[in-house]
Enzyme design. Structure first.
Site, PDB file in Angstrom:
ATOM      1  N   LYS A  77      23.445  21.098  63.649  1.00 18.70           N
ATOM      2  CA  LYS A  77      24.097  21.968  62.780  1.00 18.70           C
ATOM      3  C   LYS A  77      25.369  22.346  63.744  1.00 18.70           C
ATOM      4  O   LYS A  77      24.725  22.701  65.073  1.00 18.70           O
ATOM      5  CB  LYS A  77      23.298  23.245  62.227  1.00 18.70           C
ATOM      6  CG  LYS A  77      24.203  23.957  61.233  1.00 18.70           C
ATOM      7  CD  LYS A  77      23.982  23.560  60.049  1.00 18.70           C
ATOM      8  CE  LYS A  77      24.693  24.058  58.856  1.00 18.70           C
ATOM      9  NZ  LYS A  77      24.348  23.287  57.546  1.00 18.70           N
ATOM     10  N   GLY A 177      27.678  33.518  45.072  1.00 22.86           N
ATOM     11  CA  GLY A 177      28.621  32.464  45.778  1.00 22.86           C
ATOM     12  C   GLY A 177      28.947  31.383  44.688  1.00 22.86           C
ATOM     13  O   GLY A 177      28.218  30.583  44.214  1.00 22.86           O
ATOM     14  N   GLY A 179      31.241  28.930  45.165  1.00 20.32           N
ATOM     15  CA  GLY A 179      32.155  27.802  46.249  1.00 20.32           C
ATOM     16  C   GLY A 179      31.626  26.430  45.739  1.00 20.32           C
ATOM     17  O   GLY A 179      31.207  26.257  44.522  1.00 20.32           O
ATOM     18  N   VAL A 181      28.854  24.719  46.290  1.00 18.41           N
ATOM     19  CA  VAL A 181      27.464  24.563  45.726  1.00 18.41           C
ATOM     20  C   VAL A 181      27.571  25.330  44.413  1.00 18.41           C
ATOM     21  O   VAL A 181      26.894  24.881  43.447  1.00 18.41           O
ATOM     22  CB  VAL A 181      26.577  24.992  46.658  1.00 18.41           C
ATOM     23  CG1 VAL A 181      24.831  25.250  46.109  1.00 18.41           C
ATOM     24  CG2 VAL A 181      26.337  24.336  47.877  1.00 18.41           C
ATOM     25  N   GLY A 182      27.576  26.678  44.411  1.00 15.77           N
ATOM     26  CA  GLY A 182      27.621  27.497  43.415  1.00 15.77           C
ATOM     27  C   GLY A 182      28.120  27.136  41.853  1.00 15.77           C
ATOM     28  O   GLY A 182      27.619  27.358  40.847  1.00 15.77           O
TER      29      GLY A 182
HETATM   30  P1  NAD Z   1      31.801  27.577  50.220  1.00 15.19           P
HETATM   31  O1  NAD Z   1      32.514  28.117  51.424  1.00 15.19           O
HETATM   32  O2  NAD Z   1      32.514  26.609  49.244  1.00 15.19           O
HETATM   33  O3  NAD Z   1      31.356  28.708  49.089  1.00 15.19           O
HETATM   34  C1  NAD Z   1      30.859  30.012  49.673  1.00 15.19           C
HETATM   35  C2  NAD Z   1      30.911  30.897  48.253  1.00 15.19           C
HETATM   36  O4  NAD Z   1      30.251  32.158  48.798  1.00 15.19           O
HETATM   37  C3  NAD Z   1      32.316  31.445  48.319  1.00 15.19           C
HETATM   38  O5  NAD Z   1      32.469  31.645  46.920  1.00 15.19           O
HETATM   39  C4  NAD Z   1      32.213  32.956  48.758  1.00 15.19           C
HETATM   40  O6  NAD Z   1      33.209  33.714  48.336  1.00 15.19           O
HETATM   41  C5  NAD Z   1      30.847  33.264  48.583  1.00 15.19           C
HETATM   42  N1  NAD Z   1      30.387  34.314  49.369  1.00 15.19           N
HETATM   43  C6  NAD Z   1      30.519  34.519  50.662  1.00 15.19           C
HETATM   44  N2  NAD Z   1      29.782  35.668  51.191  1.00 15.19           N
HETATM   45  C7  NAD Z   1      29.160  36.098  49.881  1.00 15.19           C
HETATM   46  C8  NAD Z   1      28.367  37.032  49.617  1.00 15.19           C
HETATM   47  N3  NAD Z   1      27.986  38.252  50.822  1.00 15.19           N
HETATM   48  N4  NAD Z   1      28.251  37.552  48.480  1.00 15.19           N
HETATM   49  C9  NAD Z   1      28.419  36.635  47.268  1.00 15.19           C
HETATM   50  N5  NAD Z   1      29.160  35.291  47.731  1.00 15.19           N
HETATM   51  C10 NAD Z   1      29.780  35.333  48.965  1.00 15.19           C
HETATM   52  O7  NAD Z   1      30.175  27.273  50.579  1.00 15.19           O
HETATM   53  P2  NAD Z   1      29.462  26.211  50.069  1.00 15.19           P
HETATM   54  O8  NAD Z   1      29.566  24.784  50.432  1.00 15.19           O
HETATM   55  O9  NAD Z   1      29.176  26.448  48.497  1.00 15.19           O
HETATM   56  O10 NAD Z   1      28.127  26.547  50.716  1.00 15.19           O
HETATM   57  C11 NAD Z   1      27.261  27.755  50.137  1.00 15.19           C
HETATM   58  C12 NAD Z   1      26.024  27.624  50.882  1.00 15.19           C
HETATM   59  O11 NAD Z   1      25.277  26.559  50.292  1.00 15.19           O
HETATM   60  C13 NAD Z   1      25.604  27.587  52.418  1.00 15.19           C
HETATM   61  O12 NAD Z   1      24.359  28.298  52.912  1.00 15.19           O
HETATM   62  C14 NAD Z   1      25.432  26.169  52.890  1.00 15.19           C
HETATM   63  O13 NAD Z   1      25.112  26.071  54.010  1.00 15.19           O
HETATM   64  C15 NAD Z   1      24.599  25.881  51.753  1.00 15.19           C
HETATM   65  N6  NAD Z   1      24.609  24.433  51.447  1.00 15.19           N
HETATM   66  C16 NAD Z   1      25.901  23.754  51.137  1.00 15.19           C
HETATM   67  C17 NAD Z   1      25.800  22.336  50.837  1.00 15.19           C
HETATM   68  C18 NAD Z   1      27.039  21.500  50.317  1.00 15.19           C
HETATM   69  O14 NAD Z   1      26.897  20.592  49.902  1.00 15.19           O
HETATM   70  N7  NAD Z   1      28.362  22.563  50.362  1.00 15.19           N
HETATM   71  C19 NAD Z   1      24.630  21.565  50.850  1.00 15.19           C
HETATM   72  C20 NAD Z   1      23.542  22.432  50.983  1.00 15.19           C
HETATM   73  C21 NAD Z   1      23.561  23.663  51.227  1.00 15.19           C
END
Ligand code: NAD
Length: 368
Positions: A77, A177, A179, A181-182
């Protein structure tokens, strides 16, 4: 040697690199945790408050995730300490500087994470010829655009729901969240009949027990706005997402959002861990004691890395999604059976699965 953050053990970390380049305004940490299964794959996170400890914990999660998914890759990481909302030109400058600083760290393959995307990985690949999660135009399978992780989460929820007798038709979902993933987890679960009743971002929560318009919320986020600007639904603070009555709760934002002090507020039947390490050990124990099914992060959010590894090894989008579905469904079912059969927690079952695969791989490696 000092047991760094209490996280150094027989598995790793193998290397920790601190980078501080004043001229480029770059402060970063790279952790290569374990390479028994192959070169480490792990995301590049940009956040103002990210720490070396967080990077070590996330790198370990990647070791376990890649091993659990049966990929020929170890875990790593990186963390760049900066505000991800900086102007695009500054971001490119920073990421290119970061890439050049890790050019010789061949056992680490960077991928996208919070604050970085496919374009950023394109810059890294352009600098050092090594990155996954690339834009389509330069040979990548754009995993965040396609929603690889959200797709895998939805597959895991499907298996979990069947195991606890929950019908996904009209099951209520809350997503923390919105983003990469969500939003895709919400979209793929809606295709299975679920209803999104709440979603949150860093500025607040929007909820509606009759269901929210997912496409409308996604469009809002893609326009750079907050979910709290959505014209429908009830608005509240970010933390309010924990109190929303639902069947499936998906943390997809930051680590440690469910802890001993707030886990009791959650009302869901399934917690599908989209984010990495979103629940503390105490929180998972509290929830499991109440009969909540925990779907552990490194097994069920592996869709992105399965997609990335498929890309790295020359596969295409269709193959990647087949792998995600097959691996995550099989592993989720395996965990549920193991946890029930042995009377252990879902995390213990997941740890058992991953570490067995790592030690089996370790036996094939030279030691000098
Ligand atoms: P992203 O930056 O695309 O989205 C993150 C989202 O979380 C945004 O909507 C942001 O506004 C929101 N956010 C930030 N702080 C917050 C809070 N305190 N309360 C509520 N929402 C909040 O990131 P992502 O790629 O969607 O990743 C999200 C998580 O999933 C991370 O922990 C990342 O490590 C994990 N993850 C991502 C992937 C991937 O494929 N992108 C894979 C496995 C795990």
């Amino acid at each position: 040697m000092e047991n760094l953050f209490g996280l150094m053990d027989d598995l790793g970390p193998t290397k920790i690199l601190h980078i501080s380049l004043c001229q480029a305004g770059l402060k970063a940490i790279v952790v290569v945790d374990n390479t028994a299964c192959g070169p480490a794959i792990g995301g590049v996170r940009i956040a103002p408050d990210v720490t070396a400890e967080e990077a070590c914990r996330l790198a370990r999660a990647m070791t376990l995730k890649n091993a659990a998914a049966g990929l020929p890759h170890g875990g790593g990481k990186s963390a760049i300490v900066a505000d991800p909302r900086m102007p695009p030109g500054d971001k490119e400058h920073l990421i290119r500087a970061f890439a050049r600083a890790i050019a010789d760290l061949n056992e680490y393959i960077p991928g996208p994470d919070m604050g970085t995307d496919e374009l950023a990985m394109g810059w890294v690949h352009d600098e050092i010829g090594r990155a996954v999660g690339l834009p389509r135009e330069v040979g990548g399978i754009p995993l965040d655009e396609l929603g690889a992780t959200g797709f895998g989460l939805a597959a895991a929820v499907d298996v979990g729901a069947k195991a606890i007798g929950l019908d996904l038709k009209s099951a209520k979902v809350a997503v923390q969240g919105f983003g990469a993933v969500g939003k895709h987890a919400a979209r793929f679960l809606a295709q299975k009949g679920c209803v999104l009743v709440a979603a949150s971002d860093s500025r607040g929560t929007v909820s509606c027990s009759a269901g929210l318009d997912i496409a409308g919320l996604i469009a809002l986020k893609e326009a750079g706005r907050s979910l709290t600007d959505f014209p429908h639904g009830t608005k509240a603070g970010t933390d309010a997402i924990i109190d929303v009555p639902c069947d499936i709760w998906i943390p997809a934002a930051r680590p440690d959002v469910l802890r001993k002090d707030n886990a009791g507020r959650l009302k869901a039947k399934i917690v599908a861990e989209g984010a990495n390490i979103p629940c503390t050990t105490e929180a998972e124990a509290i929830l499991e004691a109440r009969g909540v099914l925990i779907l552990p992060d490194f097994v069920v959010n592996a869709g992105g890395v399965i997609c990335a590894a498929t890309e790295f090894h020359g596969g295409i989008e269709t193959t990647a999604f087949l792998y995600i579905e097959e691996k995550i469904r099989r592993n989720t079912a395996l965990l549920i059976n193991k946890a029930r059969g042995e009377g252990i927690s879902m995390r213990e079952a997941a740890m058992g699965l991953a570490t067995e695969r790592i030690w089996n791989a370790q036996r094939t490696r030279r030691w000098k």
